[in-house]
Design a protein around this motif. Sequence first.
Motif, mmCIF file in Angstrom:
data_model
loop_
_atom_site.group_PDB
_atom_site.id
_atom_site.type_symbol
_atom_site.label_atom_id
_atom_site.label_comp_id
_atom_site.label_asym_id
_atom_site.label_seq_id
_atom_site.Cartn_x
_atom_site.Cartn_y
_atom_site.Cartn_z
ATOM 1 N N TRP A 77 0.873 -1.179 0.000
ATOM 2 C CA TRP A 77 0.000 0.000 0.000
ATOM 3 C C TRP A 77 0.902 1.218 0.000
ATOM 4 C CZ3 TRP A 77 -4.861 0.854 -1.051
ATOM 5 C CH2 TRP A 77 -5.423 2.087 -0.734
ATOM 6 N N ASP A 89 -8.207 0.987 1.544
ATOM 7 C CA ASP A 89 -6.928 1.067 2.271
ATOM 8 C C ASP A 89 -6.716 -0.232 3.037
ATOM 9 O OD1 ASP A 89 -4.765 1.582 3.841
ATOM 10 O OD2 ASP A 89 -5.495 3.509 4.602
ATOM 11 N N SER A 91 -3.769 -1.033 4.492
ATOM 12 C CA SER A 91 -2.613 -0.976 5.384
ATOM 13 C C SER A 91 -3.040 -1.342 6.804
ATOM 14 C CB SER A 91 -1.978 0.409 5.329
ATOM 15 O OG SER A 91 -2.903 1.389 5.696
ATOM 16 N N TYR A 405 -6.478 3.246 -5.958
ATOM 17 C CA TYR A 405 -6.808 3.893 -4.689
ATOM 18 C C TYR A 405 -8.263 4.339 -4.755
ATOM 19 C CZ TYR A 405 -1.854 3.514 -4.072
ATOM 20 O OH TYR A 405 -0.589 2.987 -3.956
#
Length: 472
Positions: A77, A89, A91, A405
Amino acid sequence: MTRFVFAALALAMPAMAGEAASPITFTKDVLPVLQKNCQTCHRPGQVAPMSLLTYKDARPWAKAIKAAVTTRKMPPWFADPKYGHFANDRSLKQSEIETLAKWADSGAVEGDPKDAPAAVPWPKDGWGIQPEVVMDLPPHDVPAKGVLEWELIALPSPFKGDTWVTSMEILPGDASVVHHICFSFEKHRDTTVYNRYEWVQVPRDETGNATPGNTGFGELPGMVMATRDVGSNEVKLRQGHPTLRQSLDFCYLPGAGYDDYRAWNAAKLVPAGTDVIVSIHYTANGKVVTDRSKIGFTVAKNPPPKKFLVQGSGEDEPVIAPTAANERAVFASAYNPTFAIPPNEANYLAPPMDITFLKDVEIVRLRPHAHVRGTSAQYRVTYPDGREEVVLNVPNYDFNWQLSYGTALKLPKGTRMRVEFRYDNSANNKNNPDPKRWVYQGFQSWEEMMAPNLGFILDRDADVGGLMAVTN
Ligand code: HEC
């Protein structure tokens, strides 16, 4: 003295017992994180080299998992957390990193199987979506070495009438040779021939680099086209231009296997009488391989309230106002003659791309694309009231991970966006095949590209035409 030791022990014992009662275990603490953040890739048939589905799978990797997550190498990421919010996301939170690290440090124990969450019902046979319609691409031989140009092929669409496609995926037959496969839905033309590969014979020097100005883009005088029928080895050459045209509805790239529009209550309309035009790019891997890739779809029973569009899609109603200057909006680098990276230049800022939105738009996806010399990408918007905002910053772009993204940007008409990419053509870039040469835009990974790839959501019946213009 002796009494003091006893007292200390007496105090210490209950605390230790308490800790022993709830050590970090795989079933209780680790598996939920692996399910949420790792198993999309770490399961059989996916891109990662090992499975992390079960304790038995994960146990031997405990130390490697700790190393990979504490250095933030995994999960991949690259968005700078200071800017933007991303629905996808993946992460890890600091607390999750600590859990995985402590588990590895404390013997990587399994724990009580009753603590384990139910296994995730991952789709079968290597798919990321569970497709309802599957199209087989013709088997394609890939030689052990040499440069393969981007090939186009037209295939009839697998749908009968107008169809709203809610997700799509390309399942590579042999991921080690599939550099990319993209496809788009295009209206059938009388001239379209099915089941015939077509590509530009790009003039290349002995290092495989194309002549600047003729890298296979556009329709240049003196272009040589090659064609080959599916199932035949005979290559026919002719002067002229490609007969097939493609926009960019969907691409398989490493790390980006499928598109699912269901989260936005959206789909993509594929009208009746549409062909699927596939663009394929193989890279030789030292072995002769026959690739058998597939395309899978899910479809809506009823038209959904929204539709999804990518920049560069829409032949009849282009997202980009259809002027010559705007052609380069898809590959910002492609039509920009000043895009040229000098030898040994460690921090080349490409000519920025400026976009003006001509209507209110909702952008749900940003997918920066550059090749091996790409090092960073930034998207910044200036609202009509003058306010500025960085909406995505990727300070360490990595060509090996073509990530999307997922944003939620509602931009009023008149908003401007500036996209800036940087490149490292020095010897410090470990992916750089040759720091001594000028690098221009091109299709191959050792040439360069700058493509911002915006994804839009619109009301189902909204006009698509001219959402944006490229103003620089
Ligand atoms: C988008 C796909 C993807 C996700 C998500 C992902 N990985 Fe990976 N992982 C890979 C691939 C591909 C490799 C092998 C290539 C590499 O090391 O970059 C890898 C390699 C690894 C390795 C080996 C690293 C090494 O040094 O050899 C570990 C350990 C690992 N992953 C752990 C994890 C953990 C833990 C998570 C979740 C927190 C995770 N990965 C999430 C794709 C992924």
